[in-house]
Design a protein around this motif. Structure first.
Motif, PDB file in Angstrom:
ATOM      1  N   VAL A   9       0.851  -1.195   0.000  1.00  0.00           N
ATOM      2  CA  VAL A   9       0.000   0.000   0.000  1.00  0.00           C
ATOM      3  C   VAL A   9       0.885   1.243   0.000  1.00  0.00           C
ATOM      4  O   VAL A   9       1.732   1.407   0.878  1.00  0.00           O
ATOM      5  N   GLN A  12      -0.079   7.108   2.283  1.00  0.00           N
ATOM      6  CA  GLN A  12      -1.356   7.799   2.147  1.00  0.00           C
ATOM      7  C   GLN A  12      -1.374   9.148   2.873  1.00  0.00           C
ATOM      8  O   GLN A  12      -2.438   9.741   3.044  1.00  0.00           O
ATOM      9  N   ARG A  15      -3.864  12.385   2.410  1.00  0.00           N
ATOM     10  CA  ARG A  15      -5.076  11.970   1.716  1.00  0.00           C
ATOM     11  C   ARG A  15      -6.233  11.818   2.708  1.00  0.00           C
ATOM     12  O   ARG A  15      -6.023  11.499   3.886  1.00  0.00           O
ATOM     13  N   PHE A  34      -5.494   2.285   6.339  1.00  0.00           N
ATOM     14  CA  PHE A  34      -5.355   3.621   5.771  1.00  0.00           C
ATOM     15  C   PHE A  34      -4.731   4.582   6.787  1.00  0.00           C
ATOM     16  O   PHE A  34      -3.830   5.353   6.460  1.00  0.00           O
ATOM     17  N   THR A 246      -6.039   1.626  -3.635  1.00  0.00           N
ATOM     18  CA  THR A 246      -4.757   2.332  -3.536  1.00  0.00           C
ATOM     19  C   THR A 246      -3.712   1.966  -4.584  1.00  0.00           C
ATOM     20  O   THR A 246      -2.780   2.737  -4.792  1.00  0.00           O
TER      21      THR A 246
END
Length: 310
Positions: A9, A12, A15, A34, A246
């Motif tokens: 992943v 992030q 975001r 996340f 993602t």
């Protein structure tokens, strides 16, 4: 080929992510992932107490990102509109919308507006939510919409004569399969419309294979007993959703799920889309029916689609 996992992943940080049904199961696992990767995650949940408990658990993991919650009942279109309104007032971007929440094999029940609970929650609620949040998604570079469907899409049929099970004898299995096929058709139809309008917004789908979670609470007792023994844990079952949401190489219209044992277990790979889901005529009609039922406007670039015009 290396296995796609949590380390795959991308970062992030910066975001903003909205995940429906994020207080338990795959939704919670995705929210934790996340946040662990640096995102600001909004847990959109029906029960504020459960949402608060979930936030507390995520914070104990000391994520580099942050979390908050907002009340959302997908079985009430007024609640959907209110959540979206509050979100737009408090945020200037939305990078990922994860349409994850759902009900499975529930007894005959109705939403606040009188729709079949499974079709109304799983499909119509998310159709309305995505439409309400679309302007913010279109405003955010690199944004993505990811919807959780199911292997049950392979057995679904869209019955336009009785979408909400008012005349037919109720079948919990068939109603669930119809709602999950509708999820898949929504993803593909929205991607087609976005592409035609010149938008770069990507729409993807995922399914969890056989994952043991609260979603099976209405299933047969034997399934509830066996599921924890043979099903994947939510943090594993959530990887397909995370890849769809993602992975920069996952194109719009792609579909992801477990690789092995008829797509029930394993690391996430490209999944098979059912032939019915690829019926563009049925998908277009389902879109128009959904717009009429929800009364939601989809302001796509270069075109405005109003439910009242459908």
């Amino acid at each position: 080929m290396s296995k796609w996992n949590l380390s795959s992943v991308p970062d992030q940080a910066g975001r903003t992510v909205v995940i429906t049904g994020a207080n338990a199961g795959i939704g919670f696992a995705a929210a934790a992932m996340f946040a662990g990767k640096g995102a600001h995650v909004v847990l959109a949940c029906r029960d504020p107490r459960k949402a608060a408990d979930a936030i507390g658990k995520i914070r104990t993991m000391r994520p580099s990102g942050s979390v908050e919650s907002g009340p959302l009942d997908l079985a009430d279109l007024d609640s959907v509109a209110a959540f979206a309104g509050r979100f737009r007032e408090g945020h200037d971007r939305l990078d990922v919308l994860v349409n994850n929440a759902g009900v499975m094999w529930s007894p005959p029940s109705r939403t606040v507006q009188g729709f079949d609970l499974q079709f109304g929650t799983n499909h119509l609620g998310h159709f309305a939510l995505t439409g309400h949040l679309l302007p913010l998604l279109l405003h955010t570079p690199g944004a993505r919409v990811t919807t959780m469907t199911s292997l049950a899409q392979n057995f679904g049929r869209i019955d336009f004569d009785d979408l909400n099970w008012r005349r037919r004898p109720y079948s919990r299995d068939a109603a669930y399969s119809q709602s999950k096929l509708a999820n898949m058709m929504f993803v593909l139809e929205l991607q087609r419309r976005l592409t035609a309008s010149g938008s770069a917004l990507a729409v993807t789908a995922a399914h969890p294979g056989w994952t043991s979670s609260e979603l099976t609470r209405h299933s047969h007792p034997a399934i509830r007993r066996v599921s924890p023994l043979v099903g994947m844990k939510p943090e594993v079952g959530a990887l397909g959703l995370m890849r769809a949401a993602t992975d920069p190489t996952a194109p719009g219209g792609s579909y992801w799920g477990p690789r092995f044992f008829f797509e029930t277990k394993g690391h996430p790979s490209a999944a098979r889309i059912s032939r019915r889901a690829e019926d563009t005529a049925v998908a277009a009609r389902l879109w128009e029916e959904s717009a009429v039922l929800t009364g939601v406007t989809y302001p796509l670039p270069g075109r405005t689609e109003r439910a009242t015009d459908a």
